[in-house]
Write an enzyme that holds these catalytic residues in place. Structure first.
Site, PDB file in Angstrom:
ATOM      1  NE  ARG A  16      23.701  23.631  42.989  1.00  0.00           N
ATOM      2  CZ  ARG A  16      24.947  23.055  43.275  1.00  0.00           C
ATOM      3  NH1 ARG A  16      26.016  23.158  44.025  1.00  0.00           N
ATOM      4  NH2 ARG A  16      25.077  23.705  41.871  1.00  0.00           N
ATOM      5  CE1 TYR A 156      35.893  28.052  37.863  1.00  0.00           C
ATOM      6  CE2 TYR A 156      37.964  28.289  38.945  1.00  0.00           C
ATOM      7  CZ  TYR A 156      36.352  28.157  38.673  1.00  0.00           C
ATOM      8  OH  TYR A 156      36.038  29.625  39.937  1.00  0.00           O
TER       9      TYR A 156
HETATM   10  P1  NAP Z   1      28.356  26.299  43.490  1.00  0.00           P
HETATM   11  O1  NAP Z   1      28.047  25.942  45.099  1.00  0.00           O
HETATM   12  O2  NAP Z   1      28.885  24.674  42.632  1.00  0.00           O
HETATM   13  O3  NAP Z   1      27.170  26.797  42.770  1.00  0.00           O
HETATM   14  C1  NAP Z   1      27.373  26.691  40.923  1.00  0.00           C
HETATM   15  C2  NAP Z   1      25.890  27.593  40.890  1.00  0.00           C
HETATM   16  O4  NAP Z   1      25.964  27.760  39.261  1.00  0.00           O
HETATM   17  C3  NAP Z   1      24.358  26.612  41.131  1.00  0.00           C
HETATM   18  O5  NAP Z   1      23.874  27.641  41.970  1.00  0.00           O
HETATM   19  C4  NAP Z   1      24.181  26.105  40.081  1.00  0.00           C
HETATM   20  O6  NAP Z   1      22.889  25.275  39.273  1.00  0.00           O
HETATM   21  C5  NAP Z   1      25.062  26.878  38.687  1.00  0.00           C
HETATM   22  N1  NAP Z   1      24.862  27.240  37.384  1.00  0.00           N
HETATM   23  C6  NAP Z   1      25.950  25.657  36.759  1.00  0.00           C
HETATM   24  N2  NAP Z   1      25.876  25.440  35.377  1.00  0.00           N
HETATM   25  C7  NAP Z   1      24.858  26.397  35.012  1.00  0.00           C
HETATM   26  C8  NAP Z   1      24.292  27.157  34.003  1.00  0.00           C
HETATM   27  N3  NAP Z   1      24.959  25.916  32.558  1.00  0.00           N
HETATM   28  N4  NAP Z   1      23.456  27.156  33.776  1.00  0.00           N
HETATM   29  C9  NAP Z   1      22.655  27.606  35.027  1.00  0.00           C
HETATM   30  N5  NAP Z   1      23.271  27.720  36.516  1.00  0.00           N
HETATM   31  C10 NAP Z   1      24.530  27.094  36.162  1.00  0.00           C
HETATM   32  O7  NAP Z   1      29.346  27.305  43.350  1.00  0.00           O
HETATM   33  P2  NAP Z   1      30.059  27.933  43.704  1.00  0.00           P
HETATM   34  O8  NAP Z   1      31.774  27.821  44.513  1.00  0.00           O
HETATM   35  O9  NAP Z   1      29.543  29.458  45.052  1.00  0.00           O
HETATM   36  O10 NAP Z   1      30.472  29.268  42.805  1.00  0.00           O
HETATM   37  C11 NAP Z   1      29.430  30.425  42.204  1.00  0.00           C
HETATM   38  C12 NAP Z   1      30.773  31.387  41.946  1.00  0.00           C
HETATM   39  O11 NAP Z   1      31.871  31.685  42.269  1.00  0.00           O
HETATM   40  C13 NAP Z   1      31.036  30.346  40.971  1.00  0.00           C
HETATM   41  O12 NAP Z   1      31.279  30.964  38.970  1.00  0.00           O
HETATM   42  C14 NAP Z   1      32.929  29.878  40.704  1.00  0.00           C
HETATM   43  O13 NAP Z   1      33.867  29.657  39.761  1.00  0.00           O
HETATM   44  C15 NAP Z   1      33.007  31.093  41.602  1.00  0.00           C
HETATM   45  N6  NAP Z   1      34.399  31.088  42.574  1.00  0.00           N
HETATM   46  C16 NAP Z   1      33.547  30.019  43.574  1.00  0.00           C
HETATM   47  C17 NAP Z   1      34.917  29.389  44.430  1.00  0.00           C
HETATM   48  C18 NAP Z   1      34.352  28.875  45.928  1.00  0.00           C
HETATM   49  O14 NAP Z   1      35.842  28.495  46.056  1.00  0.00           O
HETATM   50  N7  NAP Z   1      33.498  28.648  45.759  1.00  0.00           N
HETATM   51  C19 NAP Z   1      36.093  30.482  44.826  1.00  0.00           C
HETATM   52  C20 NAP Z   1      36.569  31.089  43.368  1.00  0.00           C
HETATM   53  C21 NAP Z   1      35.092  31.556  42.658  1.00  0.00           C
HETATM   54  P3  NAP Z   1      22.523  24.226  40.028  1.00  0.00           P
HETATM   55  O15 NAP Z   1      22.324  24.255  41.488  1.00  0.00           O
HETATM   56  O16 NAP Z   1      20.647  24.235  38.998  1.00  0.00           O
HETATM   57  O17 NAP Z   1      23.293  23.333  39.649  1.00  0.00           O
END
Ligand code: NAP
Length: 248
Positions: A16, A156
């Site tokens: 995702r 976080y």
């Molecule tokens: P997201 O939409 O919530 O997706 C999270 C992803 O991580 C999903 O694919 C989930 O898999 C996977 N995941 C979570 N725990 C896991 C585990 N224990 N083992 C394997 N996979 C796991 O998150 P996102 O917003 O795309 O964020 C991606 C990264 O960017 C994260 O590290 C987040 O901290 C960072 N980030 C995001 C933002 C933002 O604004 N969105 C900003 C800064 C940094 P499932 O689908 O199987 O649950």
């Protein structure tokens, strides 16, 4: 633009959001992408469909990044099937948002196990295959809050700051082996992680962002593809901030 033909890439949390966009972008550049996820198989299959729809190639690689045994088994199997791992994107992450007075030891442990432990276990599993080829790229997905801080994100932000320390240390440890290690630090990006924010909270973020909008996952993916490319071969230990200017 960047040519990753023949490269084998692992993207954790590729089902995702930023991980999906990154998986697609790496595949569009020519890499064979191993799409990791923890539990959302349907979403991971959709990533794979989008990769194939774009003319790319990949496969699913489910495991929990917080489980070191599962990480080792999955990466070992991938190396046996494909002969190599060239690119690792440590993207999987969770955020459990609590003010200091409410944060529990369980919140801290879960965040740490996934965001920090996961990145270290995956890097450890991939580093030998990369050393054998004298070439590798590790990109850790940190966050703007690692550097700016953010009320309500003590666990976080600590985990994302730890990722920057890991990035700098591994950059120094493996530079002589032809392996670069960098981080991207996204600002606020439209994904499931930020979906629940109220309209007022989103507007506040937009007001604090010089570019005047929330970011798209593809905009983070573009920075990852660059860092994974041959063209980024003299960049290691760095943080690329993809945040619309909200922290400069
Ligand atoms: P997201 O939409 O919530 O997706 C999270 C992803 O991580 C999903 O694919 C989930 O898999 C996977 N995941 C979570 N725990 C896991 C585990 N224990 N083992 C394997 N996979 C796991 O998150 P996102 O917003 O795309 O964020 C991606 C990264 O960017 C994260 O590290 C987040 O901290 C960072 N980030 C995001 C933002 C933002 O604004 N969105 C900003 C800064 C940094 P499932 O689908 O199987 O649950």
């Amino acid at each position: 633009m960047f040519d990753l033909a023949g490269k084998i890439a692992v993207v954790t949390g590729g089902s995702r959001g930023i991980g999906r966009a990154t998986s697609i972008a790496l595949a569009e550049a020519g890499a064979f992408v191993l799409v990791n996820y923890r539990s959302n198989e349907e979403a991971a299959k959709e990533t794979l469909r989008l990769i194939e729809g774009a003319g790319g190639q990949g496969e699913l690689l489910p495991f929990d990044v917080a489980d070191p045994g599962a990480v080792d088994r999955a990466i070992q199997g991938a190396v046996e099937r494909h002969g190599r791992i060239d690119i690792l994107v440590n993207n999987a992450g969770i955020s459990i948002d609590q003010l200091l007075l409410r944060v529990s030891s369980k919140d801290l442990e879960m965040t740490w196990a996934t965001n920090v432990g996961g990145a270290v276990y995956c890097a450890k599993a991939c580093i030998r295959p990369m050393m054998r080829n004298k070439w590798g790229r590790i990109v850790n997905v940190s966050s703007v809050v690692a550097e700016s801080g953010n009320p309500g994100q003590v666990a976080y932000s600590a985990s994302k700051a730890a990722l920057l320390g890991i990035t700098r240390t591994l950059a120094r440890e493996y530079a002589s082996r032809g392996i670069t290690v960098n981080a991207v630090a996204p600002g606020f990006i439209e994904t499931d992680m930020t979906f629940d924010l109220s309209e007022a909270a989103k507007q506040k973020i937009i007001d604090q962002t010089p570019l005047g909008r929330i970011g798209r996952p593809e905009e983070v993916a573009a920075a990852v593809v660059f860092l994974a490319s041959e063209e980024a071969s003299y960049i290691t230990g760095q943080v690329v901030r993809v945040n619309g200017g909200m922290y400069v």
